[in-house]
Design a protein around this motif. Structure first.
Motif, mmCIF file in Angstrom:
data_model
loop_
_atom_site.group_PDB
_atom_site.id
_atom_site.type_symbol
_atom_site.label_atom_id
_atom_site.label_comp_id
_atom_site.label_asym_id
_atom_site.label_seq_id
_atom_site.Cartn_x
_atom_site.Cartn_y
_atom_site.Cartn_z
ATOM 1 N N ALA A 1 -92.678 -16.577 -10.349
ATOM 2 C CA ALA A 1 -91.921 -15.849 -9.326
ATOM 3 C C ALA A 1 -92.050 -14.345 -9.545
ATOM 4 C CB ALA A 1 -90.450 -16.264 -9.373
ATOM 5 N N LEU A 2 -91.977 -13.922 -10.820
ATOM 6 C CA LEU A 2 -92.125 -12.495 -11.122
ATOM 7 C C LEU A 2 -93.504 -11.988 -10.705
ATOM 8 C CD1 LEU A 2 -90.922 -9.938 -12.465
ATOM 9 C CD2 LEU A 2 -92.018 -10.688 -14.591
ATOM 10 N N SER A 3 -94.532 -12.819 -10.912
ATOM 11 C CA SER A 3 -95.891 -12.423 -10.523
ATOM 12 C C SER A 3 -95.973 -12.137 -9.033
ATOM 13 C CB SER A 3 -96.893 -13.513 -10.903
ATOM 14 O OG SER A 3 -96.907 -13.711 -12.297
ATOM 15 N N ALA A 4 -95.328 -12.985 -8.238
ATOM 16 C CA ALA A 4 -95.347 -12.777 -6.786
ATOM 17 C C ALA A 4 -94.565 -11.528 -6.400
ATOM 18 C CB ALA A 4 -94.761 -13.994 -6.083
ATOM 19 N N LEU A 5 -93.421 -11.308 -7.064
ATOM 20 C CA LEU A 5 -92.646 -10.095 -6.788
ATOM 21 C C LEU A 5 -93.430 -8.850 -7.198
ATOM 22 C CD1 LEU A 5 -89.103 -11.253 -7.983
ATOM 23 C CD2 LEU A 5 -89.860 -10.903 -5.632
ATOM 24 N N VAL A 6 -94.155 -8.938 -8.301
ATOM 25 C CA VAL A 6 -94.999 -7.827 -8.749
ATOM 26 C C VAL A 6 -96.063 -7.513 -7.702
ATOM 27 C CG1 VAL A 6 -96.829 -7.231 -10.384
ATOM 28 C CG2 VAL A 6 -94.627 -8.024 -11.230
ATOM 29 N N ALA A 7 -96.672 -8.577 -7.131
ATOM 30 C CA ALA A 7 -97.677 -8.364 -6.083
ATOM 31 C C ALA A 7 -97.061 -7.627 -4.894
ATOM 32 C CB ALA A 7 -98.255 -9.712 -5.637
ATOM 33 N N SER A 8 -95.824 -7.989 -4.548
ATOM 34 C CA SER A 8 -95.137 -7.328 -3.428
ATOM 35 C C SER A 8 -94.875 -5.860 -3.748
ATOM 36 C CB SER A 8 -93.815 -8.039 -3.131
ATOM 37 O OG SER A 8 -94.023 -9.394 -2.804
ATOM 38 N N MET A 9 -94.367 -5.574 -4.970
ATOM 39 C CA MET A 9 -94.080 -4.196 -5.351
ATOM 40 C C MET A 9 -95.361 -3.375 -5.476
ATOM 41 S SD MET A 9 -90.842 -3.879 -5.426
ATOM 42 C CE MET A 9 -90.587 -2.343 -6.288
ATOM 43 N N LEU A 10 -96.434 -4.010 -5.941
ATOM 44 C CA LEU A 10 -97.719 -3.334 -6.031
ATOM 45 C C LEU A 10 -98.202 -2.915 -4.647
ATOM 46 C CD1 LEU A 10 -99.792 -2.621 -8.274
ATOM 47 C CD2 LEU A 10 -100.957 -4.758 -7.727
ATOM 48 N N THR A 11 -98.030 -3.829 -3.686
ATOM 49 C CA THR A 11 -98.426 -3.536 -2.303
ATOM 50 C C THR A 11 -97.637 -2.352 -1.755
ATOM 51 O OG1 THR A 11 -98.926 -5.868 -1.947
ATOM 52 C CG2 THR A 11 -98.678 -4.504 0.012
ATOM 53 N N LEU A 12 -96.318 -2.369 -1.978
ATOM 54 C CA LEU A 12 -95.489 -1.256 -1.499
ATOM 55 C C LEU A 12 -95.856 0.038 -2.210
ATOM 56 C CD1 LEU A 12 -91.928 -2.846 -1.238
ATOM 57 C CD2 LEU A 12 -93.660 -2.619 0.527
ATOM 58 N N GLY A 13 -96.205 -0.070 -3.502
ATOM 59 C CA GLY A 13 -96.581 1.114 -4.258
ATOM 60 C C GLY A 13 -97.835 1.770 -3.712
ATOM 61 N N PHE A 14 -98.904 0.970 -3.494
ATOM 62 C CA PHE A 14 -100.111 1.630 -3.005
ATOM 63 C C PHE A 14 -100.047 1.928 -1.516
ATOM 64 C CE2 PHE A 14 -102.214 -1.801 -0.848
ATOM 65 C CZ PHE A 14 -102.303 -2.932 -1.666
ATOM 66 N N ASP A 15 -99.085 1.324 -0.811
ATOM 67 C CA ASP A 15 -98.937 1.679 0.599
ATOM 68 C C ASP A 15 -98.342 3.069 0.767
ATOM 69 O OD1 ASP A 15 -99.489 0.048 3.098
ATOM 70 O OD2 ASP A 15 -97.584 0.988 3.614
ATOM 71 N N MET A 16 -97.701 3.594 -0.307
ATOM 72 C CA MET A 16 -97.181 4.960 -0.250
ATOM 73 C C MET A 16 -98.321 5.985 -0.245
ATOM 74 S SD MET A 16 -93.829 4.828 -0.168
ATOM 75 C CE MET A 16 -93.261 6.420 -0.734
ATOM 76 N N ILE B 1 -94.030 -13.998 0.417
ATOM 77 C CA ILE B 1 -93.143 -14.880 1.190
ATOM 78 C C ILE B 1 -93.216 -16.301 0.654
ATOM 79 C CG2 ILE B 1 -92.807 -15.947 3.458
ATOM 80 C CD1 ILE B 1 -93.749 -13.264 4.677
ATOM 81 N N THR B 2 -94.431 -16.790 0.420
ATOM 82 C CA THR B 2 -94.614 -18.160 -0.086
ATOM 83 C C THR B 2 -93.909 -18.335 -1.427
ATOM 84 O OG1 THR B 2 -96.773 -18.254 1.012
ATOM 85 C CG2 THR B 2 -96.333 -19.898 -0.702
ATOM 86 N N ALA B 3 -94.083 -17.358 -2.302
ATOM 87 C CA ALA B 3 -93.445 -17.443 -3.614
ATOM 88 C C ALA B 3 -91.924 -17.431 -3.505
ATOM 89 C CB ALA B 3 -93.919 -16.293 -4.489
ATOM 90 N N CYS B 4 -91.379 -16.584 -2.631
ATOM 91 C CA CYS B 4 -89.932 -16.528 -2.449
ATOM 92 C C CYS B 4 -89.384 -17.857 -1.941
ATOM 93 C CB CYS B 4 -89.560 -15.411 -1.470
ATOM 94 S SG CYS B 4 -89.809 -13.750 -2.114
ATOM 95 N N VAL B 5 -90.109 -18.477 -1.017
ATOM 96 C CA VAL B 5 -89.666 -19.754 -0.432
ATOM 97 C C VAL B 5 -89.602 -20.843 -1.492
ATOM 98 C CG1 VAL B 5 -90.307 -21.605 1.156
ATOM 99 C CG2 VAL B 5 -90.452 -19.217 1.897
ATOM 100 N N PHE B 6 -90.608 -20.898 -2.362
ATOM 101 C CA PHE B 6 -90.720 -22.027 -3.289
ATOM 102 C C PHE B 6 -90.202 -21.752 -4.703
ATOM 103 C CE2 PHE B 6 -94.047 -23.001 -0.123
ATOM 104 C CZ PHE B 6 -93.635 -24.279 0.239
#
Length: 513
Positions: free
Chosen positions: A13-28, A180-185
């Motif tokens: 779950a942390l790995s998926a959250l990290v992917a989300s935060m990484l995406t937001l980080g480089f989107d800046m 999203i998939t990781a959050c759901v499961f």
């Protein structure tokens, strides 16, 4: 406090959250490299480019605090999934956009999603990890967000060299879908029904006040500071933000706790961190056109050439904590701001003939200044507060940092646009072509190519470099003033930044260890 039963899926779950935060980080930062290409393809003026960058940041700043409260009341997992879904939809819309207005709207939608994801991705960690593991988990999340900043220009540059500009939006879609998939499961649902209600009036005042302020700053170079619309927007922004402050001061449980600014250490450290974001965001806006249009590098080459600043920032951020332990936060924050002022002053001496070597030098020094100033300032700001105010303090600090970034893009970008337009020599060009050339250095190059005006390219490059020098000089003065204020008013007194539950305040230096 009851011990959290370890969930065997927690690291996935942390790995998926990290992917989300990484995406937001480089989107800046990913859009900054794409802006010159988008300006050429969409015919975007400097003001429109500012809005493409700022629409995301303004919405992000305005909605971050209410988004966290929504998760507390209605379920963090549910709101996190909602935020990732909104971010995915905004990214898809941006990838398919065919005009500037659609891109700006898509970026605003992405800001809504990011505002939900950022606070909630951290707030779900206590339900996954026991206190002894939580420090590591928060550190991993914070590192992912920080790592995204230097990755953005590299990923954006590579995508632009191989695909069309919409790919910088499209890359977010699979990452958000994975989250999203990781959050759901994988994520359990948690909430805090006792949290304050979302104040829709305060939220509206924040969004409209910031929006009016940024609009006035961006439009002023084109319309003039005395223009009735610009003056009206500035006056409206002052009234709306004043109303917000008065409303929050009267609230029993304020969403934006302004009384925290009564703590001198919190106030001046927050000002230092906000100024750093002001300068950083402005620099990341003005540098890519210089590297691409003036020096002639492609998008990937531009991303790579921004790495000295990002590298200096990350190195200094990692080294800041032991330096603070030896010399104290006041000394390190003041020194970091002074280094930043020196770097900006050095950069203001850039000429058209300077070449990239000189740029890499002052960018490296600027990165060191950024890192030395921002991490100790944020940690010291939260360290001055009682443990039970750490959560609200973190929210206010993160919000003000985003506001600093939005104003930095608007104010420094507008200053650059005004100087560029005044210095550009359009003698001999038809009125329409002259107006178009004055919109940005990218459009000036396009006009020169279409009209065969060879002198226009040299004039545009000279005007842009001069404008960038003025921007950097303003950054140097602001950083030097902030360094003096930090040296005079900051103290090295510290308190524990951990809450009674053992949660670390996100984005503090402790979280990075």
């Amino acid at each position: 406090m009851a011990t959290v039963t370890p969930d065997p899926r927690r690291w996935w779950a942390l790995s998926a959250l990290v992917a989300s935060m990484l995406t937001l980080g480089f989107d800046m930062t990913i859009l900054n490299v794409a802006l010159p290409t988008m300006a050429a393809d969409l015919g975007a003026t400097t003001g429109q480019q500012q809005w493409m960058a700022d629409a995301y940041v303004v919405v992000f700043a305005a909605l971050m605090l209410p988004a966290g409260l929504l998760g507390d009341r209605f379920g963090r997992r549910r709101m996190l999934i909602t935020g990732l879904g909104i971010f995915l939809a905004g990214s898809a819309a941006g990838a398919l956009a065919g005009d500037v207005d659609t891109v700006i709207a898509a970026r605003a939608v992405m800001g809504v999603g990011a505002a939900l994801v950022t606070p909630l991705a951290l707030s779900v960690l206590p339900s996954l990890f026991a206190p002894e593991e939580r420090t590591k988990a928060v550190g991993v999340m914070s590192a992912a967000s920080a790592l995204g900043l230097p990755l953005g220009p590299i990923i954006g540059g590579w995508l632009l060299d191989h695909f069309w500009w919409g790919s910088v939006f499209l890359v977010n879609v699979p990452m958000a879908a994975l989250g999203i998939t990781a959050c759901v499961f994988l994520l359990p649902e948690t909430r805090d029904p006792a949290s304050p209600k979302v104040d829709t009036v305060s939220t509206a005042l924040t969004a409209t006040g910031l929006g009016a302020l940024v609009y006035a700053i961006i439009e002023a170079p084109v319309r003039g500071w005395a223009d009735p619309l610009v003056l009206g927007m500035l006056a409206g922004a002052v009234l709306l933000i004043t109303a917000l402050v008065l409303r929050e001061r009267r609230a029993a449980r304020p969403m934006l706790d302004m009384t925290l600014l009564a703590h001198r250490g919190f106030l001046f450290n927050t000002l230092a961190a906000t100024l750093v974001m002001f300068v950083l965001s402005g620099l990341l806006f003005v540098l890519p056109p210089y590297l691409q249009a003036v020096l002639g590098h492609d998008a990937l080459g531009t991303g790579v050439r921004l790495l000295p600043m990002m590298g200096g920032l990350l190195v200094a951020a990692r080294a800041a904590q032991p330096v603070v332990a030896r010399f104290g936060a006041r000394t390190v924050v003041s020194a970091g701001l002074a280094v930043l002022a020196f770097a900006a002053l050095l950069g203001s001496r850039t000429t058209v003939e300077s070449g990239y070597g000189f740029t890499a030098l002052w960018l490296s020094v600027a990165g060191l200044g950024f890192g030395l100033a921002v991490v100790p300032a944020m940690d010291a700001a939260l360290g001055t507060l009682p443990a039970d105010r750490a959560g609200s303090g973190s929210g206010l600090l993160m919000t003000l940092r985003q506001v600093g970034g939005a104003v930095g893009i608007a104010l420094l970008g507008s200053l650059l646009a005004g100087v560029f337009r005044d210095r550009l020599d359009v003698t001999g060009l038809p009125a329409g072509a002259a107006d178009t050339a004055g919109e940005s250095v990218v459009t000036a190059h396009i006009v020169a190519e279409r009209t065969g005006a060879a002198d226009l390219v040299a004039s545009a490059n000279s005007a842009y470099v001069h404008g960038m020098g003025v921007v950097l000089l303003v950054c140097a003065v602001a950083s030097l003033v902030a360094a003096l204020l930090a040296a005079v008013f900051l103290t090295d007194a510290r308190t524990d930044t951990k809450t009674d539950t053992g949660e670390l305040v996100p984005d503090s230096a402790d979280a990075r260890q």
